[in-house]
Motif scaffolding. Sequence first.
Motif, PDB file in Angstrom:
ATOM      1  N   THR A 126      -0.750  10.768   7.221  1.00  0.00           N
ATOM      2  CA  THR A 126      -0.165  10.065   8.019  1.00  0.00           C
ATOM      3  C   THR A 126       1.268   9.963   8.017  1.00  0.00           C
ATOM      4  N   PRO A 127       2.194   9.774   8.706  1.00  0.00           N
ATOM      5  CA  PRO A 127       3.652   9.539   8.356  1.00  0.00           C
ATOM      6  C   PRO A 127       4.217   8.586   7.701  1.00  0.00           C
ATOM      7  N   ILE A 128       3.005   7.482   7.345  1.00  0.00           N
ATOM      8  CA  ILE A 128       3.450   6.284   6.666  1.00  0.00           C
ATOM      9  C   ILE A 128       3.644   6.646   4.991  1.00  0.00           C
ATOM     10  N   ALA A 129       4.526   6.003   4.695  1.00  0.00           N
ATOM     11  CA  ALA A 129       4.992   6.101   3.191  1.00  0.00           C
ATOM     12  C   ALA A 129       4.510   4.924   2.400  1.00  0.00           C
ATOM     13  N   LEU A 130       4.940   3.725   3.076  1.00  0.00           N
ATOM     14  CA  LEU A 130       4.524   2.650   2.416  1.00  0.00           C
ATOM     15  C   LEU A 130       4.290   1.551   3.538  1.00  0.00           C
ATOM     16  N   LYS A 139       9.822  17.811   5.783  1.00  0.00           N
ATOM     17  CA  LYS A 139      10.659  17.744   4.521  1.00  0.00           C
ATOM     18  C   LYS A 139      10.800  16.263   4.245  1.00  0.00           C
ATOM     19  N   LYS A 140      10.304  15.889   3.147  1.00  0.00           N
ATOM     20  CA  LYS A 140      10.204  14.578   2.872  1.00  0.00           C
ATOM     21  C   LYS A 140      11.358  14.009   2.026  1.00  0.00           C
ATOM     22  N   SER A 141      12.150  13.041   2.272  1.00  0.00           N
ATOM     23  CA  SER A 141      13.159  12.404   1.418  1.00  0.00           C
ATOM     24  C   SER A 141      13.084  11.034   1.265  1.00  0.00           C
ATOM     25  N   LEU A 142      12.408  10.184   2.068  1.00  0.00           N
ATOM     26  CA  LEU A 142      12.348   8.983   2.209  1.00  0.00           C
ATOM     27  C   LEU A 142      12.108   8.287   0.549  1.00  0.00           C
ATOM     28  N   ALA A 143      12.855   7.394   0.277  1.00  0.00           N
ATOM     29  CA  ALA A 143      12.348   6.906  -1.291  1.00  0.00           C
ATOM     30  C   ALA A 143      12.472   5.559  -1.420  1.00  0.00           C
ATOM     31  N   PHE A 144      11.605   4.923  -2.065  1.00  0.00           N
ATOM     32  CA  PHE A 144      11.423   3.484  -2.223  1.00  0.00           C
ATOM     33  C   PHE A 144      11.170   3.315  -3.745  1.00  0.00           C
ATOM     34  N   TYR A 145      11.727   2.002  -4.170  1.00  0.00           N
ATOM     35  CA  TYR A 145      11.814   1.634  -5.770  1.00  0.00           C
ATOM     36  C   TYR A 145      11.503   0.145  -5.866  1.00  0.00           C
ATOM     37  N   ALA A 146      10.826  -0.094  -6.935  1.00  0.00           N
ATOM     38  CA  ALA A 146      10.835  -1.408  -7.261  1.00  0.00           C
ATOM     39  C   ALA A 146      11.701  -1.753  -8.533  1.00  0.00           C
ATOM     40  N   ALA A 147      12.627  -2.471  -8.521  1.00  0.00           N
ATOM     41  CA  ALA A 147      13.794  -2.599  -9.336  1.00  0.00           C
ATOM     42  C   ALA A 147      14.176  -3.754  -9.820  1.00  0.00           C
ATOM     43  N   ARG A 148      14.588  -4.151 -11.096  1.00  0.00           N
ATOM     44  CA  ARG A 148      15.118  -5.522 -11.607  1.00  0.00           C
ATOM     45  C   ARG A 148      16.653  -5.691 -11.173  1.00  0.00           C
ATOM     46  N   GLU A 149      17.336  -4.916 -10.883  1.00  0.00           N
ATOM     47  CA  GLU A 149      18.640  -5.036 -10.487  1.00  0.00           C
ATOM     48  C   GLU A 149      18.798  -3.724  -9.341  1.00  0.00           C
ATOM     49  N   LEU A 187      12.688  -4.858  -3.745  1.00  0.00           N
ATOM     50  CA  LEU A 187      12.033  -3.660  -3.082  1.00  0.00           C
ATOM     51  C   LEU A 187      13.214  -2.929  -2.391  1.00  0.00           C
ATOM     52  N   ILE A 188      13.540  -1.558  -2.930  1.00  0.00           N
ATOM     53  CA  ILE A 188      14.774  -1.004  -2.346  1.00  0.00           C
ATOM     54  C   ILE A 188      14.203   0.454  -1.799  1.00  0.00           C
ATOM     55  N   PHE A 189      14.825   0.539  -0.558  1.00  0.00           N
ATOM     56  CA  PHE A 189      14.343   1.956   0.020  1.00  0.00           C
ATOM     57  C   PHE A 189      15.587   2.438   0.892  1.00  0.00           C
ATOM     58  N   HIS A 190      15.234   3.912   1.009  1.00  0.00           N
ATOM     59  CA  HIS A 190      16.334   4.879   1.643  1.00  0.00           C
ATOM     60  C   HIS A 190      15.825   5.624   2.642  1.00  0.00           C
ATOM     61  N   LEU A 191      15.845   5.360   3.926  1.00  0.00           N
ATOM     62  CA  LEU A 191      14.991   6.232   4.946  1.00  0.00           C
ATOM     63  C   LEU A 191      15.385   7.553   5.029  1.00  0.00           C
ATOM     64  N   SER A 251       0.795  -1.235   0.022  1.00  0.00           N
ATOM     65  CA  SER A 251      -0.001   0.085   0.084  1.00  0.00           C
ATOM     66  C   SER A 251       0.818   1.125  -0.131  1.00  0.00           C
ATOM     67  N   VAL A 252       0.786   2.284  -1.137  1.00  0.00           N
ATOM     68  CA  VAL A 252       1.513   3.210  -1.150  1.00  0.00           C
ATOM     69  C   VAL A 252       0.658   4.355  -0.519  1.00  0.00           C
ATOM     70  N   ALA A 253       1.168   5.099   0.634  1.00  0.00           N
ATOM     71  CA  ALA A 253       0.643   6.150   1.137  1.00  0.00           C
ATOM     72  C   ALA A 253       1.101   7.574   0.802  1.00  0.00           C
ATOM     73  N   ASN A 254       2.280   7.558   0.182  1.00  0.00           N
ATOM     74  CA  ASN A 254       3.072   8.683  -0.196  1.00  0.00           C
ATOM     75  C   ASN A 254       3.699   8.606  -1.644  1.00  0.00           C
ATOM     76  N   ILE A 255       2.876   8.779  -2.886  1.00  0.00           N
ATOM     77  CA  ILE A 255       3.224   8.493  -4.131  1.00  0.00           C
ATOM     78  C   ILE A 255       4.567   9.184  -4.362  1.00  0.00           C
ATOM     79  N   ALA A 256       4.618  10.602  -3.642  1.00  0.00           N
ATOM     80  CA  ALA A 256       5.908  11.251  -3.933  1.00  0.00           C
ATOM     81  C   ALA A 256       7.244  10.288  -3.658  1.00  0.00           C
ATOM     82  N   ALA A 257       7.070   9.399  -2.770  1.00  0.00           N
ATOM     83  CA  ALA A 257       8.126   8.743  -2.321  1.00  0.00           C
ATOM     84  C   ALA A 257       8.491   7.494  -3.450  1.00  0.00           C
TER      85      ALA A 257
END
Length: 287
Positions: free
Chosen positions: A95-99, A117-127, A69-73, A27-33
Amino acid sequence: MPEMPEVQGLVDFLDARASGHTITKVSVANIAALKTYDPPIDALVGRTITGAHRHGKFIDLATDAGIHLIFHLAKAGWLRWYETVPDTVIRPGKTPIALRVRLDDGAGFDLTEAGTKKSLAFYAAREPRDVPGVARLGPDPLAADFTRDALAGLLAGRRTQIKGVLRDQSIIAGIGNAYSDEILHAARMSPYALAAGLAEPEIDRLNDAMRTTLTDAVAAASGKPPADLKDAKRRGMSVHGRRGEACPVCGDEVRSVFFADNSLEYCPTCQTGGKLLADRRLSRLLK
């Protein structure tokens, strides 16, 4: 900000607790992340987690489909683990929840971020290297091939303050503001020392301090659940975040230098020959 030891603690926890389990809902709560669209984040649903890995300060959950699933806090992000994920509806922007990730046994986790200031990021990646931040990473300071000579090679010719070199993820991966303070304190080195100007004995001290500080911090984080990692980090600090307290080595007062969005801490007696560093805004040199 979680740095290498805390990130490794999270990786170890996720590897032990989530590996072998299938992702049933994302569930994605912050699409910008969410920083990727191909593959879509929903491609993780129905996939089994095969392991957790660390790339610098990035966490990588690999699946049996070859999708990660790759993420940087970032500065204010964290991972909140549940043995039973709440059934409450996540309302984007409220909510503070991003994912939120739910597993087949009902457990799972949220990626959360405090502040505006929102900088958390997550990715779906093949590599993993499909993520730009991962692709830019320098070597890991705890890797077997990160030797004293490798460190000397990275420092050679850099007319940059050593504090900034340690924090630059493209030079050395995984060290941030807190552990760079701790490493420099252990090495008895000014944060303003120029990397290219370090003498051979200073490089020796820096190499030993880096490996010992990070190894001890990783060991302290090992086996702890996510909820306990932040307090463990604070307890392990000698100077970072301890402005006004006594240096545990010499008893002098720990001092700070403030910048636009952070500060550094140091001991004048241990690191600068008793000199107080000017409190100047040099944040551009510490990126």
